[in-house]
Write a protein that holds these residues in place. Structure first.
Motif, PDB file in Angstrom:
ATOM      1  N   VAL A 136       8.253 -47.790 -28.321  1.00 10.74           N
ATOM      2  CA  VAL A 136       9.377 -47.828 -27.379  1.00 10.74           C
ATOM      3  C   VAL A 136       9.393 -46.587 -26.496  1.00 10.74           C
ATOM      4  N   LEU A 137       9.150 -45.421 -27.098  1.00  5.30           N
ATOM      5  CA  LEU A 137       9.165 -44.188 -26.311  1.00  5.30           C
ATOM      6  C   LEU A 137       7.924 -44.060 -25.436  1.00  5.30           C
ATOM      7  N   GLY A 138       6.972 -44.986 -25.605  1.00  3.03           N
ATOM      8  CA  GLY A 138       5.831 -45.041 -24.704  1.00  3.03           C
ATOM      9  C   GLY A 138       6.196 -45.676 -23.369  1.00  3.03           C
ATOM     10  N   TYR A 139       7.346 -46.346 -23.334  1.00  2.00           N
ATOM     11  CA  TYR A 139       7.860 -46.889 -22.073  1.00  2.00           C
ATOM     12  C   TYR A 139       8.577 -45.769 -21.317  1.00  2.00           C
ATOM     13  N   GLN A 140       8.838 -46.024 -20.058  1.00  2.00           N
ATOM     14  CA  GLN A 140       9.591 -45.045 -19.275  1.00  2.00           C
ATOM     15  C   GLN A 140      11.046 -45.078 -19.747  1.00  2.00           C
ATOM     16  N   TYR A 141      11.487 -44.037 -20.387  1.00  2.00           N
ATOM     17  CA  TYR A 141      12.850 -44.012 -20.893  1.00  2.00           C
ATOM     18  C   TYR A 141      13.643 -42.919 -20.182  1.00  2.00           C
ATOM     19  N   CYS A 142      14.957 -43.032 -20.306  1.00  2.00           N
ATOM     20  CA  CYS A 142      15.842 -42.020 -19.711  1.00  2.00           C
ATOM     21  C   CYS A 142      16.497 -41.234 -20.845  1.00  2.00           C
ATOM     22  N   ASP A 143      16.292 -39.925 -20.826  1.00  2.00           N
ATOM     23  CA  ASP A 143      16.826 -39.058 -21.876  1.00  2.00           C
ATOM     24  C   ASP A 143      18.294 -38.746 -21.586  1.00  2.00           C
ATOM     25  N   ILE A 144      19.197 -39.308 -22.390  1.00  2.00           N
ATOM     26  CA  ILE A 144      20.637 -39.064 -22.186  1.00  2.00           C
ATOM     27  C   ILE A 144      21.231 -38.314 -23.383  1.00  2.00           C
ATOM     28  N   ARG A 145      20.380 -37.600 -24.141  1.00  3.51           N
ATOM     29  CA  ARG A 145      20.878 -36.916 -25.338  1.00  3.51           C
ATOM     30  C   ARG A 145      21.949 -35.875 -25.016  1.00  3.51           C
ATOM     31  N   SER A 146      21.843 -35.264 -23.845  1.00  3.39           N
ATOM     32  CA  SER A 146      22.819 -34.224 -23.492  1.00  3.39           C
ATOM     33  C   SER A 146      24.190 -34.800 -23.181  1.00  3.39           C
TER      34      SER A 146
ATOM     35  N   GLU B 224       8.375 -52.829 -16.938  1.00  3.38           N
ATOM     36  CA  GLU B 224       9.556 -52.311 -16.238  1.00  3.38           C
ATOM     37  C   GLU B 224      10.844 -52.973 -16.717  1.00  3.38           C
ATOM     38  N   LEU B 225      10.731 -54.124 -17.376  1.00  3.94           N
ATOM     39  CA  LEU B 225      11.931 -54.814 -17.836  1.00  3.94           C
ATOM     40  C   LEU B 225      12.630 -54.081 -18.978  1.00  3.94           C
ATOM     41  N   LEU B 226      11.909 -53.192 -19.662  1.00  2.00           N
ATOM     42  CA  LEU B 226      12.473 -52.432 -20.784  1.00  2.00           C
ATOM     43  C   LEU B 226      12.796 -51.017 -20.317  1.00  2.00           C
ATOM     44  N   LEU B 227      14.086 -50.639 -20.363  1.00  2.29           N
ATOM     45  CA  LEU B 227      14.518 -49.316 -19.913  1.00  2.29           C
ATOM     46  C   LEU B 227      15.356 -48.654 -21.011  1.00  2.29           C
ATOM     47  N   PRO B 228      14.714 -48.000 -21.973  1.00  3.97           N
ATOM     48  CA  PRO B 228      15.449 -47.381 -23.079  1.00  3.97           C
ATOM     49  C   PRO B 228      16.282 -46.178 -22.626  1.00  3.97           C
ATOM     50  N   LEU B 229      17.446 -46.019 -23.240  1.00  5.46           N
ATOM     51  CA  LEU B 229      18.278 -44.832 -23.073  1.00  5.46           C
ATOM     52  C   LEU B 229      18.206 -44.058 -24.396  1.00  5.46           C
ATOM     53  N   TYR B 230      17.681 -42.853 -24.329  1.00  8.53           N
ATOM     54  CA  TYR B 230      17.432 -42.055 -25.543  1.00  8.53           C
ATOM     55  C   TYR B 230      18.693 -41.242 -25.843  1.00  8.53           C
ATOM     56  N   LEU B 231      19.516 -41.743 -26.784  1.00  7.26           N
ATOM     57  CA  LEU B 231      20.826 -41.158 -27.045  1.00  7.26           C
ATOM     58  C   LEU B 231      20.794 -40.045 -28.092  1.00  7.26           C
ATOM     59  N   SER B 232      19.995 -40.245 -29.142  1.00 16.45           N
ATOM     60  CA  SER B 232      19.984 -39.277 -30.245  1.00 16.45           C
ATOM     61  C   SER B 232      18.585 -39.193 -30.826  1.00 16.45           C
ATOM     62  N   ASP B 233      18.205 -37.993 -31.243  1.00 19.66           N
ATOM     63  CA  ASP B 233      16.832 -37.738 -31.697  1.00 19.66           C
ATOM     64  C   ASP B 233      16.443 -38.649 -32.864  1.00 19.66           C
ATOM     65  N   VAL B 234      15.300 -39.298 -32.732  1.00 15.25           N
ATOM     66  CA  VAL B 234      14.808 -40.165 -33.800  1.00 15.25           C
ATOM     67  C   VAL B 234      13.470 -39.660 -34.352  1.00 15.25           C
ATOM     68  N   ARG B 235      13.089 -38.450 -33.952  1.00 15.65           N
ATOM     69  CA  ARG B 235      11.796 -37.904 -34.373  1.00 15.65           C
ATOM     70  C   ARG B 235      11.920 -36.570 -35.112  1.00 15.65           C
ATOM     71  N   ASP B 236      13.091 -36.228 -35.557  1.00 17.55           N
ATOM     72  CA  ASP B 236      13.321 -34.958 -36.248  1.00 17.55           C
ATOM     73  C   ASP B 236      12.978 -35.119 -37.730  1.00 17.55           C
ATOM     74  N   ASP B 237      11.777 -34.700 -38.110  1.00 17.65           N
ATOM     75  CA  ASP B 237      11.320 -34.854 -39.500  1.00 17.65           C
ATOM     76  C   ASP B 237      12.180 -34.065 -40.485  1.00 17.65           C
ATOM     77  N   SER B 238      12.797 -33.007 -39.999  1.00 18.29           N
ATOM     78  CA  SER B 238      13.598 -32.166 -40.904  1.00 18.29           C
ATOM     79  C   SER B 238      14.830 -32.886 -41.421  1.00 18.29           C
ATOM     80  N   LEU B 239      15.206 -33.985 -40.758  1.00 15.88           N
ATOM     81  CA  LEU B 239      16.388 -34.741 -41.182  1.00 15.88           C
ATOM     82  C   LEU B 239      16.049 -35.782 -42.247  1.00 15.88           C
ATOM     83  N   GLY B 240      14.764 -35.962 -42.513  1.00 13.94           N
ATOM     84  CA  GLY B 240      14.353 -36.939 -43.526  1.00 13.94           C
ATOM     85  C   GLY B 240      14.651 -38.371 -43.128  1.00 13.94           C
ATOM     86  N   LEU B 241      14.587 -38.671 -41.835  1.00 14.50           N
ATOM     87  CA  LEU B 241      14.885 -40.025 -41.355  1.00 14.50           C
ATOM     88  C   LEU B 241      13.793 -40.999 -41.798  1.00 14.50           C
TER      89      LEU B 241
END
Length: 390
Positions: free
Chosen positions: A130-140, A103-120
């Protein structure tokens, strides 16, 4: 009972994402929303405060009951491309795993990091963890105006996640401490009862010895044998007093060290204050056990010498006018006993009231108190031997 809601955390982000100070503003808005929702304070530290906060965080983590310091990473491609951000994230992940406090780790998901089409080219394994933790999606939030309904709803969700995580950690910490209290309580009650039984038994033995001496004045004792045996017991008593003095000093040092921490207890959450008390009790317990053992050993040796004293005094009177190692050792023992009595009376007074702070502290300090009473009982007996040589 709920947790005190004032909390602190570290707001970790990539500088390249802080366009037009948008993340600095987000941090400020999160704190304001938290105050609005809970009526309490959220302090989020950023990298200009990193060093001072980091020292406090490391110290708190080591307590293994961390209900106050959260790590809030703002996830983005820039974040997973930053060496400093990855280092901080991995360090915190390892410590959160070690103390089992996800619970001490609370990620804020700001921008997509899993888009393979971007060649990241990012660390997929780390991202998945990290995304296996409970995160809050703030991309919008990037596509709506600050202060808009959608922006505020996103803030509100993140704040509620944070407050609920804090409450969960508080309940877990409270349960852990109460479990330790129950465990220690059983052990200390057993030790306390044993010490009380030993004291009662020693007092009964002394009374029986006194009655035996009164009823058998005609019994012949062997003066030289008793004198040799007494010398051996005096050596044991002197060693006991030396060991007891060292043990009292150790207990005093532990108490002085923790008293500095205890001074902060009033400003802490109940679970944090109990954690400080539990740490004090845990360090104190081995010394209390050792002190109890030494006290009972000293009393047993005192009772052993008490039986020999009349015969030894007779032998010394018969040898009056000659030098006697027995007499000099005895006089030295009496002075040591008087010094120890002064030390113990001051020591006992210094602990008054401390055991009332918590049940977990009451038990070891009660054991120390009983051991001190046993020592003082034996010391008074030792000092009373002076009448035989006056």
């Amino acid at each position: 009972m709920g947790a005190r809601l004032d909390i602190e955390g570290f707001f970790s982000y990539a500088h390249n994402d802080n366009i037009h100070s948008c993340l600095s503003k987000l941090k400020s808005d999160l704190c304001d929303e938290y105050r609005f929702v809970t009526g309490s304070t959220l302090n989020l530290y950023i990298d200009e405060q990193r060093l001072s906060w980091g020292d406090r965080w490391k110290e708190n983590i080591r307590s293994e009951i961390d209900g106050s310091y959260f790590f809030i990473p703002v996830l983005s491609p820039n974040y997973f491309s930053s060496g400093n951000c990855i280092k901080e994230l991995k360090q915190y992940l390892e410590k959160a795993r070690r103390i089992e406090a996800r619970e001490l780790l609370l990620p804020l998901y700001l921008s997509d990091v899993r888009d393979d089409s971007l060649g990241l080219e990012l660390d997929d394994e780390l991202i998945n963890e990290v995304l296996g933790y409970q995160y809050c999606d703030i991309r919008s939030i990037r596509f709506c105006e600050r202060g808009s309904a959608e922006y505020n709803k996103t803030l509100n969700k993140a704040v509620l996640d944070l407050a609920r995580a804090n409450q969960k950690l508080f309940l877990r910490s409270r349960d852990e401490v109460e479990g330790q209290l129950s465990n220690w309580e059983g052990k200390q009650l057993e030790s306390e009862e044993k010490a009380s039984r030993d004291l009662g038994k020693a007092q009964e033995n002394r009374s029986a010895t006194a009655e035996a001496d009164t009823g058998s004045k005609d019994d012949q004792r062997y003066l030289l044998d008793d004198n040799v045996e007494f010398n051996e017991v005096v050596d044991k008593l002197s060693g006991d007093l030396t060991d007891i003095s060292a043990c009292i000093t150790a207990i005093g040092n532990i108490t002085n060290t923790h008293s500095e921490h205890m001074g902060r207890a009033k400003s802490l959450r109940p679970n944090e204050a109990l954690a400080l008390v539990a740490a004090y009790a845990s360090e104190l317990q081995p010394e209390a056990d050792s002190y109890s053992r030494l006290a009972n050993q000293y009393l047993a040796h005192t009772n052993e010498a008490d039986v020999l004293i009349p015969s030894v005094a007779t032998a010394l009177r018969m040898a009056k006018g000659t030098s006697s190692k027995t007499l000099s050792d005895f006089e030295e023992l009496i002075e040591s006993a008087k010094t120890a009595r002064t030390q113990m009376l001051g020591f006992r007074g210094s602990l008054d009231g401390a055991k009332r702070l918590s049940r977990v502290l009451y038990k070891p300090l009660s054991l120390v108190e009983i051991a001190t009473s046993i020592c003082l009982e034996a010391i008074e007996t030792t000092i009373d031997w002076e009448i035989y040589f006056s």
